[in-house]
Scaffold this active site. Structure first.
Site, PDB file in Angstrom:
ATOM      1  N   LYS A   1      48.928  38.492  28.112  1.00  0.00           N
ATOM      2  CA  LYS A   1      48.823  37.357  29.035  1.00  0.00           C
ATOM      3  C   LYS A   1      48.257  36.130  28.320  1.00  0.00           C
ATOM      4  O   LYS A   1      48.067  35.086  28.927  1.00  0.00           O
ATOM      5  CB  LYS A   1      47.931  37.736  30.221  1.00  0.00           C
ATOM      6  CG  LYS A   1      48.529  38.860  31.071  1.00  0.00           C
ATOM      7  CD  LYS A   1      47.698  39.116  32.278  1.00  0.00           C
ATOM      8  CE  LYS A   1      48.018  40.434  32.941  1.00  0.00           C
ATOM      9  NZ  LYS A   1      49.319  40.471  33.591  1.00  0.00           N
TER      10      LYS A   1
ATOM     11  N   ASP B   1      37.056  41.432  35.273  1.00  0.00           N
ATOM     12  CA  ASP B   1      38.451  41.543  34.857  1.00  0.00           C
ATOM     13  C   ASP B   1      38.911  40.127  34.498  1.00  0.00           C
ATOM     14  O   ASP B   1      39.144  39.297  35.376  1.00  0.00           O
ATOM     15  CB  ASP B   1      39.265  42.141  36.016  1.00  0.00           C
ATOM     16  CG  ASP B   1      40.767  42.053  35.801  1.00  0.00           C
ATOM     17  OD1 ASP B   1      41.208  41.449  34.792  1.00  0.00           O
ATOM     18  OD2 ASP B   1      41.508  42.590  36.643  1.00  0.00           O
TER      19      ASP B   1
ATOM     20  N   HIS C   1      43.221  43.121  41.594  1.00  0.00           N
ATOM     21  CA  HIS C   1      44.467  43.758  41.127  1.00  0.00           C
ATOM     22  C   HIS C   1      44.263  45.272  41.253  1.00  0.00           C
ATOM     23  O   HIS C   1      43.136  45.760  41.136  1.00  0.00           O
ATOM     24  CB  HIS C   1      44.651  43.355  39.659  1.00  0.00           C
ATOM     25  CG  HIS C   1      45.940  43.764  39.028  1.00  0.00           C
ATOM     26  ND1 HIS C   1      46.174  45.047  38.596  1.00  0.00           N
ATOM     27  CD2 HIS C   1      47.053  43.056  38.715  1.00  0.00           C
ATOM     28  CE1 HIS C   1      47.380  45.109  38.049  1.00  0.00           C
ATOM     29  NE2 HIS C   1      47.939  43.915  38.113  1.00  0.00           N
TER      30      HIS C   1
ATOM     31  N   GLN D   1      43.391  37.204  33.863  1.00  0.00           N
ATOM     32  CA  GLN D   1      44.015  35.908  34.175  1.00  0.00           C
ATOM     33  C   GLN D   1      43.138  34.729  33.778  1.00  0.00           C
ATOM     34  O   GLN D   1      43.546  33.583  33.943  1.00  0.00           O
ATOM     35  CB  GLN D   1      44.326  35.831  35.680  1.00  0.00           C
ATOM     36  CG  GLN D   1      45.303  36.874  36.170  1.00  0.00           C
ATOM     37  CD  GLN D   1      46.700  36.695  35.587  1.00  0.00           C
ATOM     38  OE1 GLN D   1      47.048  35.630  35.053  1.00  0.00           O
ATOM     39  NE2 GLN D   1      47.511  37.729  35.657  1.00  0.00           N
TER      40      GLN D   1
ATOM     41  N   CYS E   1      50.821  43.628  42.433  1.00  0.00           N
ATOM     42  CA  CYS E   1      49.807  44.685  42.247  1.00  0.00           C
ATOM     43  C   CYS E   1      48.515  44.327  42.960  1.00  0.00           C
ATOM     44  O   CYS E   1      47.413  44.572  42.438  1.00  0.00           O
ATOM     45  CB  CYS E   1      49.543  44.962  40.766  1.00  0.00           C
ATOM     46  SG  CYS E   1      50.971  45.605  39.931  1.00  0.00           S
TER      47      CYS E   1
HETATM   48  C1  LIG Z   1      43.985  40.314  37.264  1.00  0.00           C
HETATM   49  C2  LIG Z   1      44.703  41.409  36.518  1.00  0.00           C
HETATM   50  N1  LIG Z   1      44.037  42.509  36.178  1.00  0.00           N
HETATM   51  C3  LIG Z   1      44.623  43.504  35.502  1.00  0.00           C
HETATM   52  C4  LIG Z   1      45.942  43.445  35.155  1.00  0.00           C
HETATM   53  C5  LIG Z   1      46.555  44.565  34.380  1.00  0.00           C
HETATM   54  O1  LIG Z   1      46.680  44.157  33.066  1.00  0.00           O
HETATM   55  P1  LIG Z   1      47.583  44.974  32.006  1.00  0.00           P
HETATM   56  O2  LIG Z   1      48.992  44.756  32.427  1.00  0.00           O
HETATM   57  O3  LIG Z   1      47.273  44.321  30.710  1.00  0.00           O
HETATM   58  O4  LIG Z   1      47.157  46.376  32.038  1.00  0.00           O
HETATM   59  C6  LIG Z   1      46.685  42.322  35.526  1.00  0.00           C
HETATM   60  C7  LIG Z   1      48.129  42.237  35.214  1.00  0.00           C
HETATM   61  O5  LIG Z   1      48.868  41.561  35.888  1.00  0.00           O
HETATM   62  C8  LIG Z   1      46.045  41.277  36.215  1.00  0.00           C
HETATM   63  O6  LIG Z   1      46.704  40.178  36.574  1.00  0.00           O
END
Ligand SMILES: Cc1ncc(COP(=O)(O)O)c(C=O)c1O
Length: 429
Positions: free
Chosen positions: A249, A223, A146, A226, A387
């Site tokens: 999420k 990260d 992302h 998900q 993204c």
């Molecule tokens: C894999 C992943 N990392 C980071 C993020 C960013 O998260 P946040 O919206 O909580 O900043 C997302 C959001 O879609 C995501 O899917």
């Protein structure tokens, strides 16, 4: 625990009774009643919410817990000796302990509250990266990240004269671990990879990725945005040095999230933001910093949101998570099979290990048009690059349509998705 707090706990345990048992006995209709937002119609049709990877929905008990804080406890934390401040502090710190247990951290002080995953990764970039990365060093990310796990590292590389290296993936959307091995070397200062891909659904073998980095003495940031809603997370078993999660999420309000970091690393890092609450002493000559976790929580945090995250964890503990996750896997398999039978539909991301995401393109229909037509049918999906523009480039598509599931989704909703996709094809043929 107060009487009112007890009544909330009792409410959170109620859904458990209905949802216990194996995947077949998972009572999805019972669980759906816990989520008031699902009870509405959109464009005259029952809402089918398949945009859980962007933000999942919030159960009534979490809404109630936030309301209770605002009605009965609203006050600033840590600094007050008065009754309300003590109650707010105890609820906020209680949520931290719930997070600790949820991810199996050794100590609650290793769980830093942040407003989401993006802020969490930036915290590590500033606190760890800016202190320990220098000219000529390398940071490894994966080809499916992302933007939140790419851009901060690019900014760091630009500032320091360091280099970003990328683990490639195959056509199924699986990381090539041999290529990863070849990237690890004495210049590598950090590996930053996602646990589950938001664009492809791939579940990455993060335990193995961490083990390989550790053989070179390299720390790993995972990260987990998900992963936390769909997998059981054990940061000690994974060996992760940093693990980041996002509350919105995982059935909690926006503005909640966590950076887990090994205490030993967090101790060595620079603070992220400067200000109140993160200091021990301040003079004009010198400031000394507070211990963990306060060193990383400057200013007034998102108290209500983090308390809500604690309540969301209570909720998850109250349902049979194994049955819920098995139900999600069934939905994923069913949706994949159903969409694959529709002529003109191609699924992007066919890894052997996947969680709760089906990304697809339809020949001759732009994903945004798919999103719009599905919305007319009351079906919420996401269309775009998610993204993850490098993923779109890798698969040579401008965008995809993405359906993403939570345990409250049903096979009937997957059927509705398939019918609406067929309708799209008809409209544009
Ligand atoms: C894999 C992943 N990392 C980071 C993020 C960013 O998260 P946040 O919206 O909580 O900043 C997302 C959001 O879609 C995501 O899917």
């Amino acid at each position: 625990m107060s009487a009112t707090e007890k009544s909330v706990t009792t409410e959170t345990t109620r859904p458990a009774e209905a949802a216990r048992g194996g995947a077949d006995s998972f009572d999805v209709e019972r669980v759906r009643r816990d989520f008031p937002v699902l009870r509405q119609t959109v464009n005259g049709k029952p809402l089918v919410y398949l945009d859980n990877a962007a933000s999942s929905q919030v159960p009534q008990v979490v809404i109630d817990r936030g309301g209770k804080y605002l009605r009965e406890e609203h006050s600033n934390i840590h600094r007050g000796v008065h009754y309300l401040s003590q109650r707010a502090t105890s609820a906020y710190e209680g949520a931290r302990e719930k997070v600790r247990r949820f991810i199996n951290a050794r100590d609650a002080k290793e769980c830093i509250f942040v407003r989401g995953c993006t802020e969490g990764i930036n915290l590590v970039m500033h606190g760890y990266g800016r202190k320990f990365v220098s000219e000529g060093d390398e940071i490894i990310v994966s080809a499916m990240e992302h933007h939140a796990n790419i851009v901060p590292w690019q900014m760091l590389c630009e500032e320091k004269g360091a280099r970003l290296r990328v683990i490639p993936m195959n056509d199924a959307g699986e990381l090539l671990l041999d290529e990863y091995d070849a990237l690890l070397n004495e210049r590598t200062k950090l590996v930053a990879v996602m646990h589950v891909s938001n664009a492809l659904g791939t579940v990455n073998p993060v335990k193995e990725i961490v083990a390989r980095a550790h053989r070179h003495g390299v720390p790993v940031l995972v990260d987990g945005a998900q992963a936390a809603p769909h997998l059981k997370i054990d940061v000690q078993d994974l060996g992760a040095d940093f693990y980041i999660i996002s509350g919105h999420k995982m059935f909690a309000p926006t503005g909640s999230g966590v950076v887990y970091g090994r205490a030993e690393l967090l101790e060595k890092m620079n603070p992220f933001l400067g200000g109140g609450d993160m200091i021990r002493t301040v003079t004009f000559e010198k400031t000394t910093y507070a211990g963990l976790p306060n060193k990383f929580e400057a200013g007034t945090p998102a108290i209500a949101s983090q308390i809500g995250l604690g309540a969301a964890i209570d909720y998850l503990n109250s349902i049979d998570r194994d049955a819920a996750l098995a139900h999600e896997r069934e939905l994923l398999t069913y949706a994949t099979e159903l969409l694959s039978t529709i002529s003109g539909v191609r699924i992007v991301g066919t890894a052997r290990e996947k969680a709760s995401v089906v990304s697809f393109v339809i020949e001759s229909v732009h994903p945004h048009d798919v999103g719009t037509i599905l919305d007319q049918e009351g079906i919420a999906i996401r269309a775009g690059h998610h993204c993850a523009q490098p993923v779109m480039q890798r698969f040579k598509v401008p965008a995809t349509a993405r359906a993403s599931f939570a345990f409250y989704n049903t096979k009937d909703e997957v059927d509705a998705l398939a019918v609406a996709v067929e309708k799209c094809i008809e409209v544009f043929s």
